[in-house]
Design a protein around this motif. Structure first.
Motif, PDB file in Angstrom:
ATOM      1  N   UNK A  99       0.850  -1.185   0.000  1.00 28.75           N
ATOM      2  CA  UNK A  99       0.000   0.000   0.000  1.00 28.75           C
ATOM      3  C   UNK A  99       0.887   1.236   0.000  1.00 28.75           C
ATOM      4  N   UNK A 100       0.697   2.078  -0.992  1.00 28.62           N
ATOM      5  CA  UNK A 100       1.375   3.365  -1.072  1.00 28.62           C
ATOM      6  C   UNK A 100       0.322   4.446  -0.838  1.00 28.62           C
ATOM      7  N   UNK A 101       0.610   5.354   0.074  1.00 27.19           N
ATOM      8  CA  UNK A 101      -0.287   6.472   0.361  1.00 27.19           C
ATOM      9  C   UNK A 101       0.530   7.744   0.205  1.00 27.19           C
ATOM     10  N   UNK A 102       0.135   8.602  -0.751  1.00 26.84           N
ATOM     11  CA  UNK A 102       0.896   9.810  -1.066  1.00 26.84           C
ATOM     12  C   UNK A 102      -0.024  11.014  -0.876  1.00 26.84           C
ATOM     13  N   UNK A 103      -0.029  11.614   0.317  1.00 28.02           N
ATOM     14  CA  UNK A 103      -0.880  12.770   0.583  1.00 28.02           C
ATOM     15  C   UNK A 103      -0.211  14.083   0.175  1.00 28.02           C
ATOM     16  N   UNK A 111       3.583  23.592  -0.340  1.00 25.74           N
ATOM     17  CA  UNK A 111       3.034  22.257  -0.169  1.00 25.74           C
ATOM     18  C   UNK A 111       4.116  21.321   0.356  1.00 25.74           C
ATOM     19  N   UNK A 112       3.680  20.174   0.872  1.00 33.02           N
ATOM     20  CA  UNK A 112       4.592  19.107   1.248  1.00 33.02           C
ATOM     21  C   UNK A 112       3.880  17.771   1.040  1.00 33.02           C
ATOM     22  N   UNK A 113       4.681  16.739   0.960  1.00 32.28           N
ATOM     23  CA  UNK A 113       4.143  15.401   0.768  1.00 32.28           C
ATOM     24  C   UNK A 113       5.046  14.409   1.496  1.00 32.28           C
ATOM     25  N   UNK A 114       4.602  13.173   1.591  1.00 36.36           N
ATOM     26  CA  UNK A 114       5.371  12.136   2.247  1.00 36.36           C
ATOM     27  C   UNK A 114       4.741  10.797   1.901  1.00 36.36           C
ATOM     28  N   UNK A 115       5.425   9.707   2.186  1.00 38.94           N
ATOM     29  CA  UNK A 115       4.796   8.402   2.032  1.00 38.94           C
ATOM     30  C   UNK A 115       4.107   8.075   3.345  1.00 38.94           C
ATOM     31  N   UNK A 116       2.803   8.065   3.296  1.00 44.99           N
ATOM     32  CA  UNK A 116       2.020   7.783   4.498  1.00 44.99           C
ATOM     33  C   UNK A 116       1.678   6.320   4.613  1.00 44.99           C
ATOM     34  N   UNK A 117       0.737   6.037   5.493  1.00 36.99           N
ATOM     35  CA  UNK A 117       0.317   4.647   5.691  1.00 36.99           C
ATOM     36  C   UNK A 117      -1.175   4.506   5.494  1.00 36.99           C
TER      37      UNK A 117
END
Length: 117
Positions: A99-103, A111-117
């Motif tokens: 599962x990849x979650x990219x918010x 802006x910012x982003x990260x690999x979430x869960x």
């Protein structure tokens, strides 16, 4: 286990989900960029289903394009033309079936982003 991709968008300037934002998912392969999904965020700033569901998942390089400028205009948030942020592309790789979650956390000027869960 199989892979899938989800996303969500938060309006950090107003402290709430970014409902109604259009997002396009592209797959990058052999020098080409192919749009494979188009969605709009719901009231929670999320998509109603995974943007890339398990049955369509393949490892590779992808790009989420968040249509921030159009969303800001639709929200009535004043800004200059062209806006500081129009489209926000996030390019990332998915190497394994997971599962990849990219918010996206967004305001009119950052802006910012990260690999979430």
């Amino acid at each position: 286990m199989t892979g899938w991709l989800t996303t969500h968008v938060l309006d950090t300037a107003r402290g709430r989900p970014a409902a109604g934002m259009a997002i396009t998912l592209h797959r990058l392969r052999d020098g080409t960029r192919e749009a494979i999904a188009r969605v709009v965020t719901n009231g929670d700033g999320r998509t109603d289903t995974p943007i890339l569901p398990a049955e369509r998942f393949t490892p590779g390089t992808y790009e989420l394009t968040f249509h921030v400028g159009d969303w800001l205009a639709a929200e009535g948030i004043a800004g200059t033309e062209p806006r500081f942020l129009g489209e926000v592309p996030i390019r990332f790789g998915m190497a394994e079936a997971a599962h990849y979650h990219v918010p996206l956390l967004v305001s009119p000027f950052g802006y910012s982003t990260y690999r979430g869960s």
